[in-house]
Scaffold this motif. Structure first.
Motif, PDB file in Angstrom:
ATOM      1  N   GLY A 194       2.533   2.983   3.169  1.00  9.60           N
ATOM      2  CA  GLY A 194       1.396   2.539   2.379  1.00  9.60           C
ATOM      3  C   GLY A 194       0.614   3.702   1.793  1.00  9.60           C
ATOM      4  N   VAL A 195       0.573   4.811   2.513  1.00  8.70           N
ATOM      5  CA  VAL A 195      -0.109   6.010   2.009  1.00  8.70           C
ATOM      6  C   VAL A 195       0.625   6.549   0.788  1.00  8.70           C
ATOM      7  N   VAL A 196       1.951   6.549   0.846  1.00  9.71           N
ATOM      8  CA  VAL A 196       2.753   7.014  -0.296  1.00  9.71           C
ATOM      9  C   VAL A 196       2.493   6.127  -1.509  1.00  9.71           C
ATOM     10  N   LEU A 197       2.420   4.808  -1.278  1.00 11.72           N
ATOM     11  CA  LEU A 197       2.129   3.887  -2.377  1.00 11.72           C
ATOM     12  C   LEU A 197       0.759   4.173  -2.980  1.00 11.72           C
ATOM     13  N   MET A 198      -0.254   4.384  -2.127  1.00  8.21           N
ATOM     14  CA  MET A 198      -1.599   4.676  -2.632  1.00  8.21           C
ATOM     15  C   MET A 198      -1.599   5.935  -3.483  1.00  8.21           C
ATOM     16  N   LEU A 199      -0.952   6.992  -3.014  1.00 10.67           N
ATOM     17  CA  LEU A 199      -0.921   8.248  -3.765  1.00 10.67           C
ATOM     18  C   LEU A 199      -0.183   8.070  -5.095  1.00 10.67           C
ATOM     19  N   ALA A 200       0.897   7.277  -5.084  1.00  8.20           N
ATOM     20  CA  ALA A 200       1.648   7.024  -6.321  1.00  8.20           C
ATOM     21  C   ALA A 200       0.787   6.265  -7.329  1.00  8.20           C
ATOM     22  N   LEU A 201      -0.022   5.316  -6.849  1.00 10.47           N
ATOM     23  CA  LEU A 201      -0.906   4.562  -7.735  1.00 10.47           C
ATOM     24  C   LEU A 201      -1.947   5.476  -8.375  1.00 10.47           C
ATOM     25  N   TYR A 202      -2.461   6.421  -7.616  1.00 13.19           N
ATOM     26  CA  TYR A 202      -3.437   7.368  -8.171  1.00 13.19           C
ATOM     27  C   TYR A 202      -2.813   8.224  -9.270  1.00 13.19           C
ATOM     28  N   VAL A 203      -1.611   8.703  -9.037  1.00  8.21           N
ATOM     29  CA  VAL A 203      -0.945   9.529 -10.046  1.00  8.21           C
ATOM     30  C   VAL A 203      -0.678   8.704 -11.305  1.00  8.21           C
TER      31      VAL A 203
END
Length: 319
Positions: A169-178
């Motif tokens: 879920g952390v990876v998904l959050m960071l991808a959404l920010y980018v």
């Protein structure tokens, strides 16, 4: 000297990063376990839900609006997706999409009331906050929803990274920010969001439909609240009808600390991520120091006031 100053990023962008580094330096001297990959992965897991909500909140604040309903809309989405899976036997992907659809409809409702009825965003979202809370309690009968399929908790699973466990879920959050950073910076639609926040009238005279931009922003924010619903279910393994009661203020805090102006038109989405991490670092560091949660809330409140005061002073200095 003037050339060097011109090359540096504006303080609204650089300030949050400096504050994050200083906070990390301070807590590293206070507790030996603070500066470890394991602890930082824990901080990221703790902020991934609020961080995702804050993406939608940033979009709205960039247009000089605000959304007080985001936390409760997120809670409603988590109840819808878990109830649909537990009670109706829907598969995890279908149930998740139903929850995201519910939060998107609330975003649409907020957007229509702001653009068509011309109500202030503060009043609109204060009203829908209470509507979402009532719907959540009534639909769930104020009971936590458990017995959900395993697929709904996949994003809560972790993988090894340098000896630390990092949630998907952390990876998904960071991808959404980018992705949102690129969208706001490099697309016409993203630049329209800034334009509406800077001057709605000038934007309208330039031939851009401000109502369409605002409506799209509120709907897109609803989608992010739905994704946050998915993340909170993945993290807790249940649908909690009492969740979301502080996430609205936490998300606004992250946006403000990240350098986005409450007056609209200024800020970067990556700053919001930094703001969410600042809050996470302070809470984690104070917990390691054994400080009561009441003082953690106190420190967060002081940080918000300082950030807003800095924003006000920078606006006055720019005139």
């Amino acid at each position: 000297m003037n050339t060097l100053k011109a090359k540096l990023p504006p303080m609204g962008t650089l300030g949050p990063a400096i504050a994050l580094v200083l906070a990390c330096a301070f807590f590293s001297f206070q507790h030996e376990n603070f500066l470890t990959l394991k602890n930082f992965s824990l901080i990221l897991q703790q902020v991934m839900v609020v961080g995702t909500i804050a993406i939608g909140q940033t979009l709205i604040i960039l247009t000089a609006g605000i959304d007080l309903s985001c936390g409760m809309v997120m809670a409603l989405g988590s109840i819808v997706m878990t109830k649909f899976a537990a009670d109706y036997g829907l598969s995890a992907p279908v149930a998740i999409l139903c929850g995201i659809a519910a939060t998107t409809l609330f975003g649409l409702l907020n957007g229509l009331l702001v653009t068509r009825v011309k109500l202030p965003p503060f009043i609109v979202t204060l009203g829908t906050l209470n509507i979402a809370f009532a719907c959540t309690q009534l639909y769930s009968k104020a009971q936590t929803v458990t017995n959900i399929p395993d697929g709904m908790s996949l994003l809560g699973d972790t993988f090894d990274f340098g000896g630390a466990r990092v949630a998907y879920g952390v990876v998904l959050m960071l991808a959404l920010y980018v992705a949102m950073w690129v969208w706001l910076r490099d697309t016409a639609q993203g630049r329209h969001v800034y334009a509406v926040g800077n001057s709605p009238e000038a934007t309208r005279l330039a031939g851009i439909s401000t109502d369409k931009v605002l409506l799209g922003v509120y709907v897109l924010a609803g989608v992010f609240y739905g994704i946050a619903s998915m993340l909170t279910v993945a993290r807790t393994g249940a649908g909690d009808p009492n969740g979301g009661q502080t996430e609205n203020l936490d998300a606004i805090t992250a946006v403000v600390l990240g350098g986005t102006s409450l007056f609209g038109g200024r800020g970067i989405i990556l700053g919001t991520l930094v703001g969410a991490l600042i809050v996470g670092v302070f809470r984690n560091g104070l917990t390691l120091m054994g400080v009561s949660s009441v003082y953690q809330i106190l420190v967060t409140g002081i940080l918000v006031i300082l950030a807003v005061a800095t924003d006000q002073m920078s606006r006055k200095g720019g005139r």
